[in-house]
Design an enzyme around this catalytic site. Structure first.
Site, PDB file in Angstrom:
ATOM      1  N   LYS A   1      -0.364  -7.902  -0.032  1.00 42.02           N
ATOM      2  CA  LYS A   1      -1.404  -7.662  -1.063  1.00 42.02           C
ATOM      3  C   LYS A   1      -0.855  -8.058  -2.446  1.00 42.02           C
ATOM      4  CE  LYS A   1      -1.469  -3.346  -2.445  1.00 42.02           C
ATOM      5  NZ  LYS A   1      -0.873  -3.098  -3.748  1.00 42.02           N
TER       6      LYS A   1
ATOM      7  N   LYS B   1       4.837  -5.363 -13.066  1.00 42.68           N
ATOM      8  CA  LYS B   1       4.990  -4.982 -11.645  1.00 42.68           C
ATOM      9  C   LYS B   1       4.912  -6.231 -10.744  1.00 42.68           C
ATOM     10  CE  LYS B   1       4.751  -2.701  -7.715  1.00 42.68           C
ATOM     11  NZ  LYS B   1       5.694  -1.838  -7.073  1.00 42.68           N
TER      12      LYS B   1
HETATM   13  P1  NAP Z   1      -0.485   4.473   1.811  1.00 42.05           P
HETATM   14  O1  NAP Z   1       0.511   5.449   2.328  1.00 42.05           O
HETATM   15  O2  NAP Z   1      -1.129   3.497   2.746  1.00 42.05           O
HETATM   16  O3  NAP Z   1      -1.615   5.321   1.055  1.00 42.05           O
HETATM   17  C1  NAP Z   1      -2.779   4.717   0.595  1.00 42.05           C
HETATM   18  C2  NAP Z   1      -3.679   5.806   0.068  1.00 42.05           C
HETATM   19  O4  NAP Z   1      -4.895   5.192  -0.396  1.00 42.05           O
HETATM   20  C3  NAP Z   1      -4.101   6.808   1.143  1.00 42.05           C
HETATM   21  O5  NAP Z   1      -4.228   8.065   0.529  1.00 42.05           O
HETATM   22  C4  NAP Z   1      -5.470   6.257   1.570  1.00 42.05           C
HETATM   23  O6  NAP Z   1      -6.311   7.224   2.132  1.00 42.05           O
HETATM   24  C5  NAP Z   1      -5.997   5.805   0.229  1.00 42.05           C
HETATM   25  N1  NAP Z   1      -7.082   4.829   0.340  1.00 42.05           N
HETATM   26  C6  NAP Z   1      -6.983   3.551   0.767  1.00 42.05           C
HETATM   27  N2  NAP Z   1      -8.203   2.956   0.700  1.00 42.05           N
HETATM   28  C7  NAP Z   1      -9.059   3.885   0.217  1.00 42.05           C
HETATM   29  C8  NAP Z   1     -10.440   3.875  -0.090  1.00 42.05           C
HETATM   30  N3  NAP Z   1     -11.196   2.769   0.066  1.00 42.05           N
HETATM   31  N4  NAP Z   1     -11.001   5.016  -0.551  1.00 42.05           N
HETATM   32  C9  NAP Z   1     -10.263   6.126  -0.725  1.00 42.05           C
HETATM   33  N5  NAP Z   1      -8.942   6.208  -0.474  1.00 42.05           N
HETATM   34  C10 NAP Z   1      -8.350   5.090  -0.003  1.00 42.05           C
HETATM   35  O7  NAP Z   1       0.102   3.567   0.628  1.00 42.05           O
HETATM   36  P2  NAP Z   1       1.240   3.887  -0.438  1.00 42.05           P
HETATM   37  O8  NAP Z   1       2.516   3.340   0.078  1.00 42.05           O
HETATM   38  O9  NAP Z   1       1.147   5.290  -0.890  1.00 42.05           O
HETATM   39  O10 NAP Z   1       0.773   2.897  -1.613  1.00 42.05           O
HETATM   40  C11 NAP Z   1      -0.186   3.263  -2.597  1.00 42.05           C
HETATM   41  C12 NAP Z   1      -0.088   2.268  -3.749  1.00 42.05           C
HETATM   42  O11 NAP Z   1       1.215   2.326  -4.313  1.00 42.05           O
HETATM   43  C13 NAP Z   1      -0.326   0.809  -3.325  1.00 42.05           C
HETATM   44  O12 NAP Z   1      -1.040   0.125  -4.316  1.00 42.05           O
HETATM   45  C14 NAP Z   1       1.091   0.266  -3.182  1.00 42.05           C
HETATM   46  O13 NAP Z   1       1.137  -1.127  -3.378  1.00 42.05           O
HETATM   47  C15 NAP Z   1       1.789   1.032  -4.295  1.00 42.05           C
HETATM   48  N6  NAP Z   1       3.249   1.187  -4.115  1.00 42.05           N
HETATM   49  C16 NAP Z   1       3.782   1.617  -2.924  1.00 42.05           C
HETATM   50  C17 NAP Z   1       5.169   1.736  -2.796  1.00 42.05           C
HETATM   51  C18 NAP Z   1       5.820   2.178  -1.510  1.00 42.05           C
HETATM   52  O14 NAP Z   1       7.062   2.053  -1.399  1.00 42.05           O
HETATM   53  N7  NAP Z   1       5.101   2.699  -0.531  1.00 42.05           N
HETATM   54  C19 NAP Z   1       6.004   1.423  -3.875  1.00 42.05           C
HETATM   55  C20 NAP Z   1       5.439   1.026  -5.059  1.00 42.05           C
HETATM   56  C21 NAP Z   1       4.064   0.901  -5.173  1.00 42.05           C
HETATM   57  P3  NAP Z   1      -6.319   7.492   3.727  1.00 42.05           P
HETATM   58  O15 NAP Z   1      -5.210   8.487   3.988  1.00 42.05           O
HETATM   59  O16 NAP Z   1      -7.676   8.027   3.967  1.00 42.05           O
HETATM   60  O17 NAP Z   1      -6.091   6.155   4.400  1.00 42.05           O
END
Ligand code: NAP
Length: 293
Positions: A243, A175
């Protein structure tokens, strides 16, 4: 047919649609999110994910526990915190972490899970919010082959290309390579867009033509049109790519990736312009900002 109960921890941009895809395939999913008052949580609930208020409630009967949160401390919080997964997960259950947190962190997490008789796999994803919604993600899995085989039916509800890369940590390693490719490629797209403008070529025309040739790519077809219409909504946020590029740096013994450094600088400029929650295609703002200056 019996379908294993599943817990889903983290219902954000990626986690919410991934959990909904499990429900679409008749799995019983208990979802937990730190913040309940979020439209993505409501959407998951409306589409059949049972929302619970503690991690314990989500994981205590689950055969599989899926995690999709942000960064290393966040995964550690939901795993090892006072109310964390490790204290409540069923013996022998398989914990699958979809977050991108780098190879070192998942080794550490794996050691702790194994010492408690739990199974762990890293399974970072690629394909963005669209891939998560359509169930077409690429999923890069690191872990025991037997755990991978048991998890395959549930991974297939979320992804189209599911690859067992090797032991725990290898999914994360692949990744990070993907993120280097994506970041440098975003610079290539921005520079082609800027050149098209300078040469009085409609950017939409350039995208249409180049997408069909040797320079074609997913990013050119999906993200360049967003640049052309100044649509900077995420997708994949600038804060998440920064990140991931930090995780790349942490994985290197020497500073050997000059183009990655340059891409990092461009994303940091957008962050300084207030674009931390914009999609990665907002990198074009760094180019426009340097021209204005
Ligand atoms: P996001 O929409 O910002 O969601 C993050 C999630 O993590 C939310 O549910 C958030 O809860 C939770 N969270 C963050 N800190 C936390 C903590 N300390 N304790 C408990 N819950 C916590 O991000 P996302 O885009 O879904 O990304 C999630 C992961 O997938 C990341 O590692 C990212 O790099 C990876 N990813 C994302 C994509 C993309 O296109 N978006 C693609 C590939 C990989 P709250 O709602 O309470 O903030």
């Amino acid at each position: 047919m019996y379908k294993n109960p599943i817990a889903f921890i983290g219902l954000g941009v990626m986690g919410s649609p991934m959990a909904q895809n499990l429900v679409k395939h008749q799995y019983n999913v208990k979802g937990w999110n730190r913040t309940l008052d979020r439209s993505l949580v409501t959407q998951a609930q409306e589409n059949g994910v049972e929302i619970v208020t503690t991690i314990a409630e989500a994981v205590k009967d689950a055969d599989f526990v899926c995690i999709c949160v942000s960064d290393v401390p966040d995964v550690k919080e939901v795993v090892f915190g006072e109310q964390g997964i490790v204290h409540f997960a069923k013996p022998d259950s398989i914990i699958i972490d979809f977050s991108t947190i780098g190879p070192q962190a998942v080794q550490e997490i794996n050691d702790q899970f194994r010492s408690k008789g739990l199974h762990f796999m890293d399974a970072p994803v690629s394909g963005g919010d669209i891939g998560a919604q359509n169930g077409t993600l690429t999923i890069m899995v690191g872990g025991e082959k037997s755990d991978y085989e048991k998890s395959l039916p549930i991974l297939k509800t979320m992804g189209k290309n599911i690859i067992h890369c090797g032991d725990v940590g290898t999914g994360q390693a692949v990744k990070l390579c993907n993120q280097v490719l994506a970041s440098i490629h975003m610079m290539a797209i921005c520079e082609a867009m800027e050149l098209a403008k300078t040469l009085n070529i409609d950017p939409e025309l350039m995208i249409k033509v180049c997408s069909t040739g040797a320079a074609g790519s997913w990013a050119l077809s999906n993200l360049a049109p967003k640049i052309a219409s100044s649509d900077f909504a995420p997708g994949f946020m600038i804060k998440h790519i920064l990140k991931d590029l930090r995780l790349v740096q942490e994985s290197l013994e020497n500073d050997t990736l000059p183009a990655t450094n340059l891409a990092t600088q461009m994303f940091k400029t957008v962050e300084q312009l207030g674009g931390t929650e914009q999609g990665t295609q907002a990198m074009i703002r760094a180019y426009q900002d340097s021209i204005e200056k």
